[in-house]
Design an enzyme around this catalytic site. Structure first.
Site, PDB file in Angstrom:
ATOM      1  N   SER A 132      60.317  26.745 153.697  1.00  0.00           N
ATOM      2  CA  SER A 132      59.200  26.306 154.542  1.00  0.00           C
ATOM      3  C   SER A 132      57.968  25.917 153.735  1.00  0.00           C
ATOM      4  O   SER A 132      57.681  26.502 152.685  1.00  0.00           O
ATOM      5  CB  SER A 132      58.827  27.464 155.478  1.00  0.00           C
ATOM      6  OG  SER A 132      57.588  27.237 156.090  1.00  0.00           O
ATOM      7  N   GLU A 134      55.214  26.806 154.502  1.00  0.00           N
ATOM      8  CA  GLU A 134      54.358  27.998 154.471  1.00  0.00           C
ATOM      9  C   GLU A 134      54.396  28.679 153.108  1.00  0.00           C
ATOM     10  O   GLU A 134      53.505  29.461 152.777  1.00  0.00           O
ATOM     11  CB  GLU A 134      54.783  28.979 155.562  1.00  0.00           C
ATOM     12  CG  GLU A 134      54.321  28.600 156.950  1.00  0.00           C
ATOM     13  CD  GLU A 134      52.806  28.691 157.122  1.00  0.00           C
ATOM     14  OE1 GLU A 134      52.246  29.768 156.903  1.00  0.00           O
ATOM     15  OE2 GLU A 134      52.201  27.669 157.480  1.00  0.00           O
ATOM     16  N   TYR A 155      55.343  36.161 156.530  1.00  0.00           N
ATOM     17  CA  TYR A 155      56.402  35.155 156.734  1.00  0.00           C
ATOM     18  C   TYR A 155      56.537  34.271 155.498  1.00  0.00           C
ATOM     19  O   TYR A 155      57.644  34.073 154.967  1.00  0.00           O
ATOM     20  CB  TYR A 155      56.085  34.299 157.971  1.00  0.00           C
ATOM     21  CG  TYR A 155      56.973  33.078 158.100  1.00  0.00           C
ATOM     22  CD1 TYR A 155      58.259  33.179 158.632  1.00  0.00           C
ATOM     23  CD2 TYR A 155      56.533  31.820 157.679  1.00  0.00           C
ATOM     24  CE1 TYR A 155      59.074  32.061 158.742  1.00  0.00           C
ATOM     25  CE2 TYR A 155      57.345  30.704 157.788  1.00  0.00           C
ATOM     26  CZ  TYR A 155      58.612  30.827 158.322  1.00  0.00           C
ATOM     27  OH  TYR A 155      59.426  29.718 158.414  1.00  0.00           O
TER      28      TYR A 155
HETATM   29  P1  NAP Z   1      63.275  29.260 165.891  1.00  0.00           P
HETATM   30  O1  NAP Z   1      63.291  28.279 167.017  1.00  0.00           O
HETATM   31  O2  NAP Z   1      62.323  30.392 165.915  1.00  0.00           O
HETATM   32  O3  NAP Z   1      64.769  29.840 165.777  1.00  0.00           O
HETATM   33  C1  NAP Z   1      65.050  30.968 164.990  1.00  0.00           C
HETATM   34  C2  NAP Z   1      66.502  31.359 165.195  1.00  0.00           C
HETATM   35  O4  NAP Z   1      66.776  32.543 164.431  1.00  0.00           O
HETATM   36  C3  NAP Z   1      66.848  31.720 166.641  1.00  0.00           C
HETATM   37  O5  NAP Z   1      68.157  31.276 166.919  1.00  0.00           O
HETATM   38  C4  NAP Z   1      66.804  33.236 166.636  1.00  0.00           C
HETATM   39  O6  NAP Z   1      67.580  33.830 167.634  1.00  0.00           O
HETATM   40  C5  NAP Z   1      67.404  33.486 165.267  1.00  0.00           C
HETATM   41  N1  NAP Z   1      67.143  34.840 164.752  1.00  0.00           N
HETATM   42  C6  NAP Z   1      65.952  35.441 164.556  1.00  0.00           C
HETATM   43  N2  NAP Z   1      66.104  36.681 164.051  1.00  0.00           N
HETATM   44  C7  NAP Z   1      67.438  36.863 163.920  1.00  0.00           C
HETATM   45  C8  NAP Z   1      68.244  37.940 163.473  1.00  0.00           C
HETATM   46  N3  NAP Z   1      67.704  39.101 163.033  1.00  0.00           N
HETATM   47  N4  NAP Z   1      69.593  37.796 163.468  1.00  0.00           N
HETATM   48  C9  NAP Z   1      70.157  36.641 163.911  1.00  0.00           C
HETATM   49  N5  NAP Z   1      69.444  35.591 164.352  1.00  0.00           N
HETATM   50  C10 NAP Z   1      68.104  35.701 164.367  1.00  0.00           C
HETATM   51  O7  NAP Z   1      63.067  28.514 164.506  1.00  0.00           O
HETATM   52  P2  NAP Z   1      63.208  26.947 164.147  1.00  0.00           P
HETATM   53  O8  NAP Z   1      61.910  26.288 164.405  1.00  0.00           O
HETATM   54  O9  NAP Z   1      64.457  26.428 164.757  1.00  0.00           O
HETATM   55  O10 NAP Z   1      63.353  27.033 162.564  1.00  0.00           O
HETATM   56  C11 NAP Z   1      64.633  27.202 161.958  1.00  0.00           C
HETATM   57  C12 NAP Z   1      64.452  27.787 160.569  1.00  0.00           C
HETATM   58  O11 NAP Z   1      63.645  26.917 159.781  1.00  0.00           O
HETATM   59  C13 NAP Z   1      63.747  29.143 160.511  1.00  0.00           C
HETATM   60  O12 NAP Z   1      64.281  29.853 159.427  1.00  0.00           O
HETATM   61  C14 NAP Z   1      62.292  28.788 160.219  1.00  0.00           C
HETATM   62  O13 NAP Z   1      61.652  29.864 159.589  1.00  0.00           O
HETATM   63  C15 NAP Z   1      62.492  27.602 159.309  1.00  0.00           C
HETATM   64  N6  NAP Z   1      61.426  26.596 159.296  1.00  0.00           N
HETATM   65  C16 NAP Z   1      60.975  26.079 160.467  1.00  0.00           C
HETATM   66  C17 NAP Z   1      60.022  25.079 160.433  1.00  0.00           C
HETATM   67  C18 NAP Z   1      59.511  24.447 161.705  1.00  0.00           C
HETATM   68  O14 NAP Z   1      58.475  23.779 161.644  1.00  0.00           O
HETATM   69  N7  NAP Z   1      60.219  24.565 162.809  1.00  0.00           N
HETATM   70  C19 NAP Z   1      59.548  24.602 159.205  1.00  0.00           C
HETATM   71  C20 NAP Z   1      60.059  25.156 158.029  1.00  0.00           C
HETATM   72  C21 NAP Z   1      61.017  26.141 158.093  1.00  0.00           C
HETATM   73  P3  NAP Z   1      66.984  34.035 169.149  1.00  0.00           P
HETATM   74  O15 NAP Z   1      67.224  32.725 169.845  1.00  0.00           O
HETATM   75  O16 NAP Z   1      67.806  35.152 169.659  1.00  0.00           O
HETATM   76  O17 NAP Z   1      65.523  34.355 169.010  1.00  0.00           O
HETATM   77  O1  F7E Z   2      50.485  27.116 164.042  1.00  0.00           O
HETATM   78  C1  F7E Z   2      46.879  27.092 164.666  1.00  0.00           C
HETATM   79  C2  F7E Z   2      47.441  28.129 163.719  1.00  0.00           C
HETATM   80  O2  F7E Z   2      52.175  28.674 164.974  1.00  0.00           O
HETATM   81  C3  F7E Z   2      49.983  25.894 163.566  1.00  0.00           C
HETATM   82  C4  F7E Z   2      56.567  27.719 161.961  1.00  0.00           C
HETATM   83  O3  F7E Z   2      57.621  26.905 162.411  1.00  0.00           O
HETATM   84  O4  F7E Z   2      55.591  25.893 160.760  1.00  0.00           O
HETATM   85  C5  F7E Z   2      55.326  26.861 161.755  1.00  0.00           C
HETATM   86  O5  F7E Z   2      54.258  27.705 161.366  1.00  0.00           O
HETATM   87  C6  F7E Z   2      48.485  25.986 163.396  1.00  0.00           C
HETATM   88  C7  F7E Z   2      48.025  27.237 162.636  1.00  0.00           C
HETATM   89  O6  F7E Z   2      52.864  26.923 163.272  1.00  0.00           O
HETATM   90  C8  F7E Z   2      46.915  28.482 168.015  1.00  0.00           C
HETATM   91  O7  F7E Z   2      46.401  29.006 163.252  1.00  0.00           O
HETATM   92  C9  F7E Z   2      45.487  27.463 166.731  1.00  0.00           C
HETATM   93  O8  F7E Z   2      47.026  26.869 161.719  1.00  0.00           O
HETATM   94  O9  F7E Z   2      52.327  26.221 165.540  1.00  0.00           O
HETATM   95  P1  F7E Z   2      51.994  27.267 164.560  1.00  0.00           P
HETATM   96  P2  F7E Z   2      52.735  27.395 161.737  1.00  0.00           P
HETATM   97  O10 F7E Z   2      51.991  28.647 161.606  1.00  0.00           O
HETATM   98  O11 F7E Z   2      52.254  26.210 160.970  1.00  0.00           O
HETATM   99  C10 F7E Z   2      55.963  26.415 159.476  1.00  0.00           C
HETATM  100  C11 F7E Z   2      56.260  25.248 158.561  1.00  0.00           C
HETATM  101  C12 F7E Z   2      57.057  27.396 159.548  1.00  0.00           C
HETATM  102  O12 F7E Z   2      57.866  27.519 158.630  1.00  0.00           O
HETATM  103  C13 F7E Z   2      56.990  28.390 160.657  1.00  0.00           C
HETATM  104  O13 F7E Z   2      58.279  28.978 160.872  1.00  0.00           O
HETATM  105  O14 F7E Z   2      47.890  26.085 164.685  1.00  0.00           O
HETATM  106  N1  F7E Z   2      46.645  27.569 166.048  1.00  0.00           N
HETATM  107  N2  F7E Z   2      45.631  28.018 167.950  1.00  0.00           N
HETATM  108  C14 F7E Z   2      47.555  28.194 166.808  1.00  0.00           C
HETATM  109  N3  F7E Z   2      48.831  28.525 166.574  1.00  0.00           N
HETATM  110  C15 F7E Z   2      49.517  29.148 167.565  1.00  0.00           C
HETATM  111  N4  F7E Z   2      50.814  29.476 167.379  1.00  0.00           N
HETATM  112  N5  F7E Z   2      48.922  29.462 168.764  1.00  0.00           N
HETATM  113  C16 F7E Z   2      47.614  29.154 169.041  1.00  0.00           C
HETATM  114  O15 F7E Z   2      47.116  29.431 170.120  1.00  0.00           O
END
Ligand code: NAP
Ligand code: F7E
Length: 346
Positions: A132, A134, A155
């Site tokens: 990520s 992050e 995270y």
């Molecule tokens: P998501 O919607 O939160 O999905 C996470 C998945 O992991 C869900 O299927 C969840 O199951 C499963 N999970 C969580 N804890 C688990 C455990 N202990 N054992 C088995 N399964 C578990 O995340 P996403 O947005 O699809 O992202 C996919 C991956 O890419 C994650 O690793 C995330 O950290 C990473 N990532 C995401 C982004 C982004 O912007 N979306 C960017 C960079 C990296 P449940 O459905 O039961 O909750």
């Molecule tokens: O926050 C701000 C918050 O929670 C984005 C995950 O998929 O992307 C995701 O992480 C921004 C942050 O995503 C609210 O402070 C303001 O600056 O949508 P977010 P994230 O933290 O960028 C990365 C790449 C991952 O890997 C992670 O798994 O938005 N913000 N107000 C808020 N954020 C949330 N959630 N809720 C608010 O009300």
């Protein structure tokens, strides 16, 4: 032609659902790991599911949890995948401050359990780690594969650990293990507590007269937001190369949260300032201020490029929410009512 088998952890999540769709389209047999919950969690993939007695069935689900290494090793032996896409994680940054230990266990150690299970079973499968942006945290933009990591949350720190474990298994054991360093990617299937989905839902509901305001935290943070349905193609391409490597996947453009909010509300003809309220509970103890991904390596080596940028994403997500209010949930939408039995019954 040999049919490939893939195993997806996190198949019930946003990315897992798009990846399962993609791999099924490509002719794969797809196995997914689902953790047990007291209610159904397969809404995002129900539209892909067929009864396993159907000879055409190519999607199979198994109970399992990242915290259970024995089960993961057993599933690997059973499924014998050619490719493992490891997407499961506690993925919410704000929540990781509340649950740092649990986040480290699933998001960090979960990767080690999976890699170690692959190593000890001796399977020659390819491995994708969902790394990520992050991990870059406080490192100034633009960020690429060579940018030093400076995570700003439990995270982010857990993902840095998982990144290095993946590289270590590649170097130590010669495994085909890659890190996809994906910047934020969103869709109508995004979890409802991430900011893009929260705002898109609120804009549509406020327009429809169903709520008046939405409470948000820091509006100044800047993110490189892309479209999840496009990003899963990059994951697949990373596992089709001659040599394993790590790649940044991003659009190369950043917008502030404030700009995204403005775009969502403007799309439904509303002024966001009339409807957004501040709530400090959504702030993080440490914030990631500015992410812009440089995905030139992915473009030159994988032939992958993002086409959907944040303004189009905002419109697409708000339109999906308006459609839900008019017509109910679309296939794959995580809030769809489910008619499919749980994995044990399948
Ligand atoms: P998501 O919607 O939160 O999905 C996470 C998945 O992991 C869900 O299927 C969840 O199951 C499963 N999970 C969580 N804890 C688990 C455990 N202990 N054992 C088995 N399964 C578990 O995340 P996403 O947005 O699809 O992202 C996919 C991956 O890419 C994650 O690793 C995330 O950290 C990473 N990532 C995401 C982004 C982004 O912007 N979306 C960017 C960079 C990296 P449940 O459905 O039961 O909750
Ligand atoms: O926050 C701000 C918050 O929670 C984005 C995950 O998929 O992307 C995701 O992480 C921004 C942050 O995503 C609210 O402070 C303001 O600056 O949508 P977010 P994230 O933290 O960028 C990365 C790449 C991952 O890997 C992670 O798994 O938005 N913000 N107000 C808020 N954020 C949330 N959630 N809720 C608010 O009300």
């Amino acid at each position: 032609m040999t049919v490939k088998t893939a195993l997806i952890t996190g198949i019930t999540g946003q990315d897992g659902s798009y990846l399962a769709e993609l791999l099924l389209r490509k002719g794969y047999v797809v196995h997914g790991i689902v953790r047990r919950a007291s209610t159904f969690t397969t809404q995002r993939i129900d539209h892909l599911y067929r009864d396993p007695h159907d000879p055409e069935a190519r999607l199979f689900l198994h109970y399992g949890d990242l915290t259970d290494g024995t089960r993961i090793a057993g599933l690997l032996k059973q499924v014998q995948p050619d490719e493992v896409y490891h997407l499961a994680a506690q993925s919410h940054v704000r929540v990781s401050f509340d649950e740092p230990e649990c986040t480290g266990d699933s998001t960090g150690l979960g990767t080690t359990r999976l890699l170690e299970a692959i190593r000890t079973t001796g399977l020659p499968c390819r491995f994708y780690q969902a790394s990520s942006s992050e991990m870059f945290g406080a490192a100034p933009p633009p960020q690429n594969e060579g940018t030093p990591f400076h995570p700003r949350s439990p995270y982010g720190a857990a993902k840095v650990y998982a990144y290095w474990v993946t590289r270590n298994y590649r170097e130590a054991y010669g495994m085909y293990a890659v890190n996809g360093i994906l910047f934020n990617h969103e869709s109508p299937r995004r979890g409802p507590t991430f900011v893009t989905r929260k705002v898109a839902t609120a804009a549509a509901r406020i327009k429809a007269g169903l709520q008046e305001v939405v409470h948000l935290g820091n509006l100044d943070a800047r993110r490189d937001w892309g479209y999840a349905a496009e990003y899963v193609e990059a994951m697949w391409r990373m596992l089709q190369q001659n040599e394993p490597d790590d790649y940044v996947v991003a659009t190369g453009v950043s917008h502030s949260v404030h700009e995204f909010v403005e775009q969502c509300f403007a799309h439904v003809g509303l002024d966001w300032r009339d409807h957004v309220r501040f709530d400090e509970r959504y702030l993080r103890p440490t914030e990631v201020d500015h992410l812009i991904g440089d995905a030139s390596k992915a473009e030159s080596q994988l032939g992958w490029r993002a086409t959907v940028r944040a303004p189009e994403l905002a419109r697409l997500m708000v339109d999906a929410e308006l459609n839900v209010l008019r017509n109910g949930r679309a296939p794959g939408d995580q809030a769809a009512p489910t008619a499919v039995p749980a994995p044990a019954a399948r």
